[in-house]
Motif scaffolding. Sequence first.
Motif, short mmCIF file in Angstrom:
data_model
loop_
_atom_site.label_atom_id
_atom_site.label_comp_id
_atom_site.label_asym_id
_atom_site.label_seq_id
_atom_site.Cartn_x
_atom_site.Cartn_y
_atom_site.Cartn_z
N ASP A 240 -12.53 -2.30 -4.34
CA ASP A 240 -11.58 -1.32 -3.81
C ASP A 240 -12.29 -0.10 -3.22
O ASP A 240 -11.67 0.81 -2.69
CB ASP A 240 -10.64 -0.85 -4.93
CG ASP A 240 -9.97 -2.02 -5.60
OD1 ASP A 240 -9.03 -2.57 -5.01
OD2 ASP A 240 -10.40 -2.43 -6.71
N ARG A 356 0.80 -7.72 4.86
CA ARG A 356 0.77 -6.26 5.00
C ARG A 356 0.52 -5.83 6.45
O ARG A 356 0.25 -4.68 6.73
CB ARG A 356 -0.34 -5.69 4.11
CG ARG A 356 -0.05 -5.81 2.62
CD ARG A 356 -0.85 -4.77 1.89
NE ARG A 356 -0.75 -4.80 0.44
CZ ARG A 356 0.07 -4.01 -0.25
NH1 ARG A 356 0.88 -3.19 0.35
NH2 ARG A 356 0.07 -4.05 -1.57
N THR A 359 2.75 -2.93 7.72
CA THR A 359 2.36 -1.65 7.11
C THR A 359 1.07 -1.12 7.74
O THR A 359 0.97 0.05 8.10
CB THR A 359 2.17 -1.82 5.58
OG1 THR A 359 3.39 -2.31 5.05
CG2 THR A 359 1.82 -0.52 4.91
N LYS A 360 0.07 -2.00 7.85
CA LYS A 360 -1.22 -1.60 8.43
C LYS A 360 -1.04 -1.05 9.84
O LYS A 360 -1.61 -0.04 10.22
CB LYS A 360 -2.18 -2.80 8.50
CG LYS A 360 -2.81 -3.17 7.18
CD LYS A 360 -3.79 -4.31 7.41
CE LYS A 360 -4.58 -4.59 6.15
NZ LYS A 360 -5.57 -5.63 6.33
N THR A 382 5.09 6.48 -1.20
CA THR A 382 4.43 5.23 -1.59
C THR A 382 4.55 5.01 -3.09
O THR A 382 4.61 5.98 -3.86
CB THR A 382 2.94 5.23 -1.18
OG1 THR A 382 2.34 3.99 -1.57
CG2 THR A 382 2.16 6.36 -1.85
N SER A 384 2.52 2.24 -4.40
CA SER A 384 1.24 1.60 -4.75
C SER A 384 0.05 2.40 -4.25
O SER A 384 -1.08 2.19 -4.69
CB SER A 384 1.16 0.20 -4.13
OG SER A 384 1.09 0.32 -2.72
N TYR A 386 -1.02 2.19 -1.19
CA TYR A 386 -1.65 1.40 -0.13
C TYR A 386 -1.68 2.15 1.21
O TYR A 386 -2.70 2.16 1.91
CB TYR A 386 -0.89 0.08 0.03
CG TYR A 386 -1.50 -0.87 1.03
CD1 TYR A 386 -2.64 -1.60 0.71
CD2 TYR A 386 -0.96 -1.02 2.31
CE1 TYR A 386 -3.21 -2.46 1.63
CE2 TYR A 386 -1.53 -1.88 3.23
CZ TYR A 386 -2.66 -2.60 2.89
OH TYR A 386 -3.23 -3.45 3.80
N THR A 387 -0.56 2.81 1.56
CA THR A 387 -0.53 3.51 2.86
C THR A 387 -1.54 4.65 2.90
O THR A 387 -2.10 4.94 3.95
CB THR A 387 0.88 4.08 3.16
OG1 THR A 387 1.32 4.81 2.01
CG2 THR A 387 1.87 3.00 3.47
N GLN A 390 -4.83 3.25 3.94
CA GLN A 390 -4.81 2.87 5.35
C GLN A 390 -4.91 4.08 6.28
O GLN A 390 -5.73 4.11 7.19
CB GLN A 390 -3.52 2.09 5.65
CG GLN A 390 -3.46 0.72 5.01
CD GLN A 390 -4.50 -0.23 5.60
OE1 GLN A 390 -4.70 -0.30 6.80
NE2 GLN A 390 -5.18 -0.97 4.75
#
Length: 476
Positions: A240, A356, A359-360, A382, A384, A386-387, A390
């Motif tokens: 990660d 995804r 979203t990406k 958000t 999680s 994730y955004t 990104q």
Amino acid sequence: MLTNKKTKIVATLGPACSTREIIKDMIDSGVNVFRVNFSHADYNDVKEKISLIRGLNEEFGYTTAILGDLQGPKLRVGVMEEGVVVHDGDLITFTTAEDILGTAKKVFMKYKNFPNDVNPGERILLDDGKLIFEIVETDKISEVVARVIQGGELKSKKGVNLPNTKISLPAMTEKDIADAIFAIEQHVDWIALSFVKTPEDLQDLQELIAKHSDYKIPIIAKIEMPEALENIDKIVAYCDGLMVARGDLGVELPAHEVPLVQKELIRRAKTARIPVIVATQMMETMITSLTPTRAEVNDVANSVMDGADAVMLSGETATGNYPVQVIQKMTQIIQAVEDSPLIHVPQNTPQIKTKRFITKTICHHAATMANAIQAKAICTLTNSGYTAFQISAWRPNAHILVFTSNKRILTQLNLLWGVRSFLYEKTVSTDDTVTDINEIVKAKGFVEKGDFLINLAAMPIKDKGMVNTLRVSEIE
């Protein structure tokens, strides 16, 4: 008042920063993440420090993160007699048979498989490469004879590097497993794994986390072995975040190769949209001096300009004389360079059509549009995080403001370049949420009347799904 820099600072905990006052001053001066170095950690002390940091977060609204850094299979020699010196051309025997007191003729090696792993012609580096030996012969059982290539004083318990050898040790020793379980129980935000060689090393840690935790703790792969560089594409797919661990990297590889490796690793991380930390000897002189060298200032500045998410301090804050001043100085350097037009972000748009992909793509467009319309902030809801990963990777000029009801990620996201996170627990309709968040952002002073702001959200909001909406607002 917290600093407004975008590049994050990771500071190592240690005796020099053990009081609440010093830790608070460090956070106010620019620390975003505190690192627990498990090579030298006492569990009770770590517990105390973590609750201290979390108490400050609670009291002052900070989002300071905790990174647990596992030692990994660090090879060492045993205890030596006083003042042992070896000279070029001497022969010396490394034994794994018994823990003897080391002499210039024979030394104990604390790694059982050593004779079996090595081959004649390979090199043994000791004490960060200060001493160099070449293997002459091995009996493949318990003894290895080596010739001294670069001599010097042979000190007790010094670290050993084997740059040409494929070591059969896993990346996690028994100590690392115990340390990782302890770190998981303390709910650390990130765990760093040392001496990663293959994706399997990361999978072992992922399985351990899954077994002992009901949520995912993200893993940082420390890159410090030639083998890791060979497998970097696979490693990036399984971690990660990356850490350019220049200490051991500069011993395992010729030191002059490290600068380009650093640039390449930062580029890889940015392309993969994961954070990258540059570590080791960044402000080394400030352990004992109030002034860094020009070269150190340059080093920190160049790491920021290469695109690092974070720069890390080790001994400077753990055992140094000036733990607060070194943070102030580092913040000053970061702020001087991080907005430079000379910094380029790899512009590879999302291509692979994963689940995804939408979203990406939205995050990519949010970052590019923010620059085009000179939006002051990108706000994303958000669950999680994730955004945040990104958007951060695209390095927009706008503030990246993350609103979440998930308290776990509030501190976790503090490692990411430019990201600030806020707790937001309302689940009203999309229109009301956008209006509400815009008011909060205005009240916090990130935007003012007439500014543009980009909102990202997953509709319907109550489902907490993937981001599927981009909206531009003008502040009333």
